[in-house]
Design an enzyme around this catalytic site. Sequence first.
Site, PDB file in Angstrom:
ATOM      1  N   ASP A  75      39.210 -19.701  46.392  1.00  0.00           N
ATOM      2  CA  ASP A  75      39.461 -20.880  45.554  1.00  0.00           C
ATOM      3  C   ASP A  75      38.778 -22.113  46.139  1.00  0.00           C
ATOM      4  O   ASP A  75      38.494 -22.173  47.342  1.00  0.00           O
ATOM      5  CB  ASP A  75      40.971 -21.138  45.449  1.00  0.00           C
ATOM      6  CG  ASP A  75      41.594 -21.355  46.825  1.00  0.00           C
ATOM      7  OD1 ASP A  75      41.187 -20.655  47.775  1.00  0.00           O
ATOM      8  OD2 ASP A  75      42.463 -22.233  46.948  1.00  0.00           O
ATOM      9  N   GLU A  76      38.534 -23.089  45.301  1.00  0.00           N
ATOM     10  CA  GLU A  76      38.101 -24.428  45.712  1.00  0.00           C
ATOM     11  C   GLU A  76      36.977 -24.403  46.761  1.00  0.00           C
ATOM     12  O   GLU A  76      37.000 -25.169  47.726  1.00  0.00           O
ATOM     13  CB  GLU A  76      39.306 -25.219  46.256  1.00  0.00           C
ATOM     14  CG  GLU A  76      40.326 -25.482  45.168  1.00  0.00           C
ATOM     15  CD  GLU A  76      41.620 -26.121  45.684  1.00  0.00           C
ATOM     16  OE1 GLU A  76      42.114 -27.031  45.004  1.00  0.00           O
ATOM     17  OE2 GLU A  76      42.148 -25.720  46.736  1.00  0.00           O
TER      18      GLU A  76
HETATM   19  C1  ACM Z   1      44.998 -23.049  44.791  1.00  0.00           C
HETATM   20  O1  ACM Z   1      46.002 -23.644  44.390  1.00  0.00           O
HETATM   21  N1  ACM Z   1      43.993 -23.721  45.340  1.00  0.00           N
HETATM   22  C2  ACM Z   1      44.864 -21.606  44.646  1.00  0.00           C
END
Ligand code: ACM
Length: 531
Positions: free
Chosen positions: A336-337
């Site tokens: 993620d991110e």
């Molecule tokens: C997330 O909340 N960055 C998975």
Amino acid sequence: MRQHRTPRLLGTLLLVAAAGISVVGAAPAAADRTVTPLGQVVPAPASVDASGSPYRITGGTRIRVDDSREARRIGSYLAEVLRPSTGYRLPVTDDSGRDGIRLQLTRKDAALGEEGYRLKSGKGAVTITARGPAGLFHGVQTLRQLLPAAVEKDSAQPGPWLVAGGTITDTPRYGYRGAMLDVSRHFFTVDQVKRYIDQLALYKVNKLHLHLSDDQGWRIAIDSWPRLATYGGSTQVGGGPGGYYTKAQYKDIVKYATSRYLEVVPEIDMPGHTNAALASYAELNCDGVAPPLYTGTEVGFSSLCVDKPVTYDFVDDVIRELAALTPGEYLHIGGDEAHSTSHEDYVAFMDKVQPIVAKYGKTVVGWHQLTGATPAKGALAQYWGLDSTSAAEKEQVAAAARNGTGLILSPADRVYLDMKYTKDTPLGLDWAGYVEVQRSYDWDPGNYLPGAPGSSVQGVEAPLWTETVSTSAHIDYMAFPRLPGVAELGWSPASTHDWDAYKVRLAAQGPRWDALGIGYYRSPQVPWPAE
Ligand code: ACM
């Protein structure tokens, strides 16, 4: 209100009379003596047939188990729950008999699957039957909830200990019913994690996802890269001392979770969220310079160096050591991110890392951004978007689902347990909005993501990120009362879904949490009994 009182009291007295208990002078205490209706359980059972007399646990009750190690262990677990509050001996025995609390494993009823159970309660016995030990354990959780809340106390209580008569037949809707604890932003001790495991078990949650690494801390000992834990684990959000699990401690968590039929899903978040690793080993950085440790709460600034061969030596070592500690099927690689990784690099990284997970015998789980790369065959994507997430991003995930990627649903504006309930909630974040109890419960995983086949949905998970959460009391307050609702979405058939009925069943859990010492948010949406 008054006109409802008399019939309810009468009903109670009738039930108490049916149980053969003296009702002389019982009127003032009648509320305490109400027998919990069979269906008043969270998660809602799949099928309930209320009939016949209640069963009563007494000083002569035995817990009769099959002659198997698992049944004996579950019998002992139940005895440990019941003995302090009932004050009874409750011997666990494999002497067969038709009376008492009976825990039976039998392969006969294929429809129960590995996690389902049948609970039959009547005058002489309450019998829980299951095909697998997990089913027996889940049936025991149902039995706990059918007894008065005071059964959860750790000192002797008056009783009586009645279980309503009838039959529950119960199987889960989804095989993946998870909760995530972020032990990176704040570190939580083994005992704190065990406490949460016990809370999850009460609601038939069967996956504990541990977010073991992030910018602020690396929390698991890796022998081949020791500074990850000793240096990368030495702080946390706000600058506290952090911590990490030795391998022995981590094994202890896994063993405890296993004893409660939860599978631990470990996560090492990559290629972003890696500052703690980058700070520990200069060679992991593209410029060869280790950044300082980080104790703030920004995201998206760190990345492993996708072009360096040493990056994949590192990933291979970490995944090999972590897989060896993991009896479960899944290994979560985050994803993620990754705002500091180019799209091209992200795709290349995932193409190299997913086969490493497979090489060590595990199945990949990634946050849903993984669908922007090429998810490995069999991989699961964990969706954490919002109502307001763009249609294009939702479609990217849905297309992967149509193509065979399984989904775990964790919509942030529904089930992120770190979101504030209201603007006045003292803990938590609000980037996904405020998430009150009804909002958290009132959606259907089966048709949530447009264009994703219902059959792609493997289950749900409630993540608890811990930028603002640093104690067990904080965990309690953010998880309760939302966590049981997510557990119900994972377990109960869609046909049972009804907020008005759910909020009454949920309210009845309040005294149980009081008895267990769980400090929860008394949401005004829920008709809690008067204190
Ligand atoms: C997330 O909340 N960055 C998975």
